[in-house]
Motif scaffolding. Structure first.
Motif, short mmCIF file in Angstrom:
data_model
loop_
_atom_site.label_atom_id
_atom_site.label_comp_id
_atom_site.label_asym_id
_atom_site.label_seq_id
_atom_site.Cartn_x
_atom_site.Cartn_y
_atom_site.Cartn_z
N LYS A 1 0.78 -1.20 0.13
CA LYS A 1 0.11 -0.11 0.03
C LYS A 1 0.81 1.13 0.00
N LEU A 2 0.71 2.10 -0.83
CA LEU A 2 1.47 3.40 -0.75
C LEU A 2 0.49 4.74 -0.75
N ASP A 3 0.77 5.60 0.35
CA ASP A 3 0.09 6.85 0.41
C ASP A 3 1.17 7.90 0.44
N LEU A 4 1.01 8.93 -0.59
CA LEU A 4 1.62 9.94 -0.66
C LEU A 4 0.83 11.19 -0.36
N GLY A 5 -0.30 10.87 0.07
CA GLY A 5 -1.07 11.90 0.36
C GLY A 5 -2.10 12.26 -0.85
N THR A 6 -3.23 13.10 -0.65
CA THR A 6 -4.36 13.01 -1.54
C THR A 6 -4.68 14.69 -1.42
N THR A 7 -4.81 15.37 -2.81
CA THR A 7 -5.37 16.64 -2.82
C THR A 7 -6.78 16.90 -3.50
N GLU A 8 -7.23 17.95 -3.62
CA GLU A 8 -8.24 18.18 -4.37
C GLU A 8 -8.20 17.67 -5.80
N TYR B 1 3.41 7.09 3.38
CA TYR B 1 3.21 5.69 4.17
C TYR B 1 3.42 4.87 2.89
N ILE B 2 4.16 3.72 3.30
CA ILE B 2 4.13 2.62 2.26
C ILE B 2 4.36 1.27 3.06
N SER B 3 3.72 0.22 2.54
CA SER B 3 3.82 -1.08 3.45
C SER B 3 3.86 -2.00 2.30
N GLY B 4 5.03 -3.17 2.82
CA GLY B 4 4.93 -4.21 2.05
C GLY B 4 6.10 -4.48 0.98
N LEU B 5 6.78 -3.61 1.03
CA LEU B 5 8.22 -3.51 0.10
C LEU B 5 8.91 -4.74 0.51
N LYS B 6 9.81 -5.48 -0.44
CA LYS B 6 10.62 -6.73 -0.14
C LYS B 6 11.90 -5.83 -0.57
N MET C 1 6.31 1.67 6.85
CA MET C 1 7.13 2.86 6.86
C MET C 1 6.46 4.02 6.70
N GLN C 2 6.74 5.01 7.69
CA GLN C 2 6.19 6.39 7.55
C GLN C 2 7.01 7.53 7.53
N TRP C 3 6.83 8.58 6.92
CA TRP C 3 7.59 9.70 7.22
C TRP C 3 6.88 10.80 7.32
N LYS C 4 7.43 12.00 7.67
CA LYS C 4 6.90 13.15 7.77
C LYS C 4 7.98 14.22 7.99
N ASP C 5 7.59 15.44 7.14
CA ASP C 5 8.45 16.66 7.15
C ASP C 5 9.95 16.12 6.77
#
Ligand code: FUC
Length: 820
Positions: free
Chosen positions: A307-314, A715-720, A730-734
């Motif tokens: 799963k990958l989340d780089l953020g969502t905008t309008e 956020y990303i999950s499941g990479l090998k 793994m999560q990151w911020k700023d």
């Protein structure tokens, strides 16, 4: 889990992060019309289809993975052997053009230049009176692998769902309406292939059958059979000779089964009729709901791993084609996540164990004469298709490609022997379903020797990710065979005294100094590939405790390969002589194979070569064909330059018709060479992974190349990672790594490189890493020091600070680190 959710449900400057990502859909408010690249791809690795979503006449364009022109054949040119020493002499004497002329006569195939992947025709569904419609919508849901079209006519909402079932091996279309008795349509079939028998048979069945075409003197011998079965609820069913007519039904389910007589590249004795009937007969008793359920479960087994989340905008609220148009002028990080996952979707849909590997177009082709035959170009494109396989947790889907390598190791033995008098096996720059390994297209492109060498490295990579020794044992002879070919084929350069390949080329490129000929000896890419083939064979032999004398030979010969060289323009030299042109913007930058996918050039270990590789990348410029831009995303990630990698993603995610010569993306998010070529999709998915995590170069490097635009959070999950590690999430911020959860499936040292200081989640300090990584999966071969031109200016890389830790791990344990 709660913590994870809390972290990712936040809003930063208009960007929203939520793990509940419901936007993994490609969707449109227009039908495809007549444009194939507007249609949406579905597939189960055996069957593929392009769904147009047209209203009054729907088109489902079909493919089957083994429906190819020709029949078992070889395309070697045995004349090569007698002329080999003459060609070599001409090349060493600087008469490349003359050598190429001769190679065209004696190396190039005099028979087939590879067979063609063929379309399986179109199923049409004509709906009466649906010309005027409202509320049109179509989508491809890549979380479920289901395409859907809906619209309204005269107050009735019509919905079509279509999937290519993984467990049931059929394509199924489900037609429903909001009012009973509303479904009336005619189903008929058309095909661009000649001599196809089309016949409507009793009880709602439409069948088509034929034999594929001859091509370049090779007789077409693939027999195929397709059966379309329509089941309806209420209403009536009738037929003409070649169509099925449904009237006033409440709903209808259409099952499509296609099969051929293909067993493998040398056996086409299966019974296509029995096969097609058996898949169909197993599927038709099942309701659409049941087929859907089993299909989604089988698909999600693969898809949901990452799963990958780089953020969502309008910006994400618009239809996919609008988002593509806007992408370069707005902030739409979710579009990158969608494109990333679309790459994984395409691999799952076009490459399943036991099936054919994804070809130049995956499994989707509507042309009898597709570009480059829609086959396998193995001087970059087919390898690129499989770059995302291991790292995006789709290891099993690497199998069709690995199987193809094993098969080329059989067919390529004769090529090595007959054409070059060498033991082992080799392939030139193309292959096809018949695993032909001869030289095709023209000596300029085709006299490339390293198709076996490069593809064989995928076997080693599969081992590095999985640690599967049984697998390594089973493929050792293939690795050894690739190395043996080079042992016999390398010769000493007359003046430089290195061991080189001759004839050789740096794929498809020619220096001006060679009178327009690509032929040469000892090109950088070849040297790098041979270095890898020797090194992985040595390592495999040592792990399996085999072939001590052979290992010794390989070690001795490896020392005598040419080192990499840095030329007068500060560039990594493409050829043995310093003849690169700094204004050359050729799409192939083959000598950067050493940077990626190989790991011979590193910012930390080989700063001079790293700097030269960077100069080369800059000199070659950004914009190119689709796959070239996809490769560049990976290279810039390896350069630890997230912003430049992101620039390439932007170039790639540009509507193709807005450009003239260069690549981009079609409305259905297929990559454009142009024309459509799927490698760019896969290359970019690999590149995005490399921006977030790299596992070569002795470490697992977390967030090595985050662009500014993704810094706010993700956020990303499941990479090998190599060595059997899984980045559970793994999560990151700023720009800071907040947390990483890593599972060790094989045990061993976990060496991490992070952008900021980290500690274990229980507060314990992490051990700073020193010296070599003791984990054998992270062993890095030492390379010879480069030769540097006195005219070269080299700027040493200014690397951002990073932190390295060692965690001794136990098999099966999970380790959580958090920022300090
Ligand atoms: C190689 C590339 C072309 C194209 C073809 C299929 O020959 O140079 O750009 O991708 O493969």
């Amino acid at each position: 889990m709660k913590q994870v959710f809390l972290f990712i449900s936040f809003v930063v400057s208009g960007v929203c992060y939520s793990q509940k990502n419901t936007s993994l859909k490609l969707w449109y408010d227009q039908p495809s019309g007549t444009t194939w690249e507007n249609a949406l791809p579905i597939g189960n690795g055996r069957l593929g289809a392009m769904v147009y979503g047209n209203v009054d006449t729907e088109i489902i364009q079909l493919n089957e993975h083994t429906l190819w022109s020709g029949s078992p054949n070889r395309n070697d040119n045995p004349l090569a052997l007698d002329s080999l020493s003459e060609i070599r002499k001409l090349i060493f004497d600087g008469q490349q053009k003359e050598a190429e002329r001769m190679a065209n006569r004696v190396i190039l195939s005099k028979r087939s230049h590879g067979q063609m992947f063929e379309p399986a025709g179109d199923l049409h569904l004509s709906f009466y009176g649906h010309e005027n419609f409202t509320n049109y919508y179509r989508e491809l849901d890549i979380e479920k692998a289901v395409a859907k079209t809906s619209y309204k006519v005269a107050g009735v909402t019509y919905t079509r769902e279509i999937l290519a079932s993984f467990p049931d091996r059929v394509i199924v279309i489900h037609l429903t309406a909001s009012k009973p008795n509303s479904i009336s349509f005619t189903a008929f079939y058309s095909t661009p292939l000649p001599n196809v028998e089309i016949k409507a048979t009793g009880s709602g069945q439409l069948a088509f059958s034929g034999t594929t075409i001859d091509h370049e003197g090779i007789k077409g011998m693939i027999k195929y059979k397709g059966i379309v079965q329509i089941k309806k609820q209420n209403g009536s069913l009738s037929r003409t000779d070649t169509s099925i007519v449904v009237k006033n039904a409440d709903e209808a389910t259409i099952y499509i089964s296609i099969a051929t007589n293909f067993n493998n590249y040398h056996d086409i004795n299966a019974n296509e009729n029995e096969r097609a009937a058996s898949y169909l007969n197993k599927a038709t008793p099942k309701s659409f709901a049941n087929i859907l359920k089993a299909h989604v479960a089988a698909y999600q087994k693969y898809f949901n791993r990452v799963k990958l989340d780089l953020g969502t905008t309008e910006a994400s609220s618009l239809p996919t084609n609008e988002r593509l148009k806007n992408f370069n002028s707005v902030n739409d990080p979710q579009f990158v996540a969608l494109y990333y996952q679309f790459g994984r979707y395409l691999l799952i849909s076009s490459s399943q164990p036991g099936g054919q590997p994804a070809n130049l177009q995956g499994i989707w082709n509507n042309k009898v004469k597709p570009p480059w035959d829609s086959k396998y170009t193995i001087n970059i494109n087919a390898e690129m298709n499989y770059w995302p396989a291991e790292k995006t947790n789709l290891s099993e889907l690497h199998e069709p490609f690995l199987q193809m390598v094993k098969e080329m190791a059989v067919t390529g033995q004769q090529t090595a022997k007959d054409m070059y008098g060498a033991r082992g096996w080799m392939a030139h720059h193309n292959t096809d379903i018949w695993r032909a390994t001869g030289a095709v297209d023209g000596a300029f492109w085709g006299a490339w020797i390293n198709g076996g060498g490069w593809t064989s490295q995928h076997l080693w990579e599969h081992y590095l990710y999985t640690g599967d020794k049984t697998f390594l044992t089973s493929v050792y002879s293939v690795l050894k065979g690739a190395a043996t070919f080079y042992v016999d084929f390398l010769i000493e350069h007359p003046t430089r005294h290195w061991l080189v390949i001759n004839p050789d080329m740096s794929p498809e490129n020619a220096p001006k100094a060679h009178q327009g000929s690509s032929l040469d000896a000892g090109t950088t890419m070849s040297n790098q590939i041979i270095f890898d083939v020797f090194s992985s064979t040595i390592r495999a032999a040592e792990i399996l405790n085999k072939d001590k004398a052979f290992v010794d030979t390989l070690k001795q010969m490896r020392k005598r390969l040419p080192p990499m060289q840095i030329g007068q323009h500060g560039q990594l030299q493409e050829w043995l002589d310093d003849v690169d042109d700094p204004t050359d913007d050729h799409r192939h930058i083959s000598h950067l194979y050493g940077l990626f996918p190989s790991n011979q050039i590193s910012p930390f270990r080989t700063p001079q070569l790293y700097s030269a590789a960077k100069n080369t990348l800059i000199q070659r410029t950004d914009v190119s064909t689709g796959w070239s831009m996809g490769w560049k995303v990976n290279w810039w990630a390896k350069m630890l330059d997230g912003n430049h990698a992101n620039k390439l993603i932007q170039n790639q995610l540009t509507p193709v018709d807005a450009r003239t010569r260069s690549g981009g993306t079609y409305n259905n998010l297929f990559d454009a060479h142009p024309p459509f070529q799927i490698d760019g999709n896969f290359g970019c998915t690999s590149g995005i992974t490399e921006m977030l995590m790299q596992s070569a170069d002795g470490t697992i490097h977390l967030l090595p190349a985050l662009p500014d635009i993704w810094m706010t959070g993700g956020y990303i999950s499941g990479l090998k990672a190599r060595g059997g590690f899984e980045i559970i999430n793994m999560q990151w911020k700023d720009g800071k790594l907040l947390k990483a959860v890593i599972k060790s499936t094989l045990g061993g040292n976990l060496r991490l490189r992070t952008p900021n200081e980290m500690k274990l989640s229980n507060g314990t300090a992490l051990k700073k890493a020193i010296g070599e990584n003791k984990n054998p999966f992270y062993y890095v071969e030492e390379i010879s020091a480069p030769i540097i031109s006195p005219q070269a200016t080299i700027t040493m890389p200014a690397l951002k600070e990073s932190f390295m830790y060692d965690i001794p791990t136990q098999r099966g344990q999970v380790y959580t680190i958090i920022s300090k």
